[in-house]
Design an enzyme around this catalytic site. Structure first.
Site, mmCIF file in Angstrom:
data_model
loop_
_atom_site.group_PDB
_atom_site.id
_atom_site.type_symbol
_atom_site.label_atom_id
_atom_site.label_comp_id
_atom_site.label_asym_id
_atom_site.label_seq_id
_atom_site.Cartn_x
_atom_site.Cartn_y
_atom_site.Cartn_z
ATOM 1 N N ASP A 141 27.432 70.932 31.508
ATOM 2 C CA ASP A 141 28.868 70.792 31.748
ATOM 3 C C ASP A 141 29.562 70.583 30.404
ATOM 4 O O ASP A 141 28.985 70.889 29.366
ATOM 5 C CB ASP A 141 29.175 69.672 32.754
ATOM 6 N N SER A 145 25.761 58.279 29.921
ATOM 7 C CA SER A 145 25.459 59.352 30.873
ATOM 8 C C SER A 145 24.330 60.265 30.410
ATOM 9 O O SER A 145 23.752 60.993 31.219
ATOM 10 C CB SER A 145 26.718 60.193 31.140
ATOM 11 N N HIS A 158 27.372 67.411 28.668
ATOM 12 C CA HIS A 158 25.940 67.136 28.765
ATOM 13 C C HIS A 158 25.083 68.383 28.615
ATOM 14 O O HIS A 158 25.429 69.452 29.123
ATOM 15 C CB HIS A 158 25.651 66.472 30.115
#
Length: 361
Positions: free
Chosen positions: A325, A37, A328
């Protein structure tokens, strides 16, 4: 903590690329990106049952058009910014392309949220493209390339391309650090690290056999300091044990790369250590123009995933936060990390050219 250095080999094969970017002649530069991600640009949007996705309203709030793109960020990923610095367009997600799309000749992003070195990593996300899956898709890409331009031209393109690989975070966050998963119960960290290293050796060798030569492996950052891990501390502090494991992982991979550079005669593998930059940015946020580094801009619920869902509260001063978040980094932090990467590249190659200025809020 280990000192951070990018080996001379990186300067040797990257210096001409930087020169091309500076002269705006980098149209022929091709990059292939593998990862999770941290570098995904939308592959998981095409996986119908994937629970590892970022197609929620606040993701992409600082990206062009202010719409979610499948990036796990309020804006760009590190790979996006690196592409900008190289003067090229960020490669598209593999799953967005048609089977015979000409775009594969200009580079592809295979990264997938939830992916890991091990195939069992992130299994509770139902669908994600593991590193093995990503290499399978890359093999498909090489076949399409050979069909389009011929065996020799495709081989030349593959040998000259740059391969960015950012893997391993989920093998900890969404595997070894989860007490309800088998790997955390049946292996010591030393044993787990050995399994990761053996698997990664096979994967990097497979990429080499498929034509990859200039591979850059981005080491893990201080995972013990990301908000989802801090939440496990009663005082919201970094988890030192997790960071120590990360340091051991990075050291092990660096040694593996040294071995593979000898074993694979034409390989030019490089380990890019991002740990020290990450920990410095977290411990000294003001040095980089940030104000908050111990929690995320998006007020997430770490007990139910840690992603920025549509009902969450988002801070107004996003450029002042290191984290977007629970997992990340923010667009602003990604700019700093990419800038540091290139600063070391220029310093190593004795270039007088300066990288872009640091984020200053």
């Amino acid at each position: 903590m280990p000192t951070m250095a990018i080996p001379l080999i990186l300067a040797v094969f990257m210096a001409p690329i930087i020169a091309m970017a500076a002269n705006h002649t980098s149209a022929s530069l091709v990059t292939f990106i593998f990862g999770d991600s941290l570098t995904e640009v939308g592959n998981n949007n095409y996986l119908r049952y994937s629970l590892a996705r970022s197609d929620f309203p606040f993701y992409g709030i600082d990206y062009p058009n202010q719409k979610p793109t499948g990036r796990f960020s309020n804006g760009r990923t590190i790979s996006d910014i690196i592409s900008e610095k190289l003067g090229i367009t960020s490669p598209p997600p593999y799953l967005s392309l048609n089977h015979d799309d000409d775009a594969v000749l200009k580079g592809v992003n295979y990264a997938s949220g939830g992916a890991g070195i091990l195939n069992e990593t992130g299994i509770y996300f139902i669908e994600r493209m593991t590193f093995d899956d990503q290499i399978d898709y890359f093999e498909n890409t090489t076949k399409v390339m050979k069909k389009k331009v011929g065996e020799e031209a495709a081989k030349s393109l593959l040998h000259g391309a740059i391969y960015f690989i950012a893997m391993g975070s989920n093998d900890y966050i969404n595997n070894f650090l989860q007490p309800f998963l088998p790997d955390s119960r049946q292996y010591t960290h030393g044993e787990f690290l050995g399994i990761l290293n053996l698997k990664l050796a096979k994967q990097l060798t497979r990429l080499y056999l498929l034509g990859a030569r200039k591979m850059i492996f981005l080491g893990l950052g201080p995972l013990g300091c990301i908000p989802s891990q801090r939440a496990k501390s009663s005082t919201n502090q970094c988890l030192d044990q997790v960071n120590e494991w990360v340091i051991q992982f990075n050291s092990k991979v660096q040694k593996l790369i040294n071995v593979l550079n000898v074993k694979l005669k034409k390989a030019q593998l490089t380990f890019a250590d991002t740990y020290q930059d990450g920990i410095d940015m977290i411990e000294n946020p003001g040095k980089y123009g940030f104000k908050v580094s111990n929690t995320s801009c998006c007020k997430v619920e770490t007990t139910v995933g840690g992603l920025c869902l549509s009902y969450a509260h988002v801070c107004d001063n996003r450029s002042e936060y290191v984290f977007w978040d629970a997992f990340h980094t923010s667009d602003a932090a990604n700019v700093v990390l990419a800038d540091r990467f290139f600063s070391k590249l220029f310093a190593t190659s004795n270039s007088s050219t300066n990288s872009s200025s640091y984020h200053m809020g």
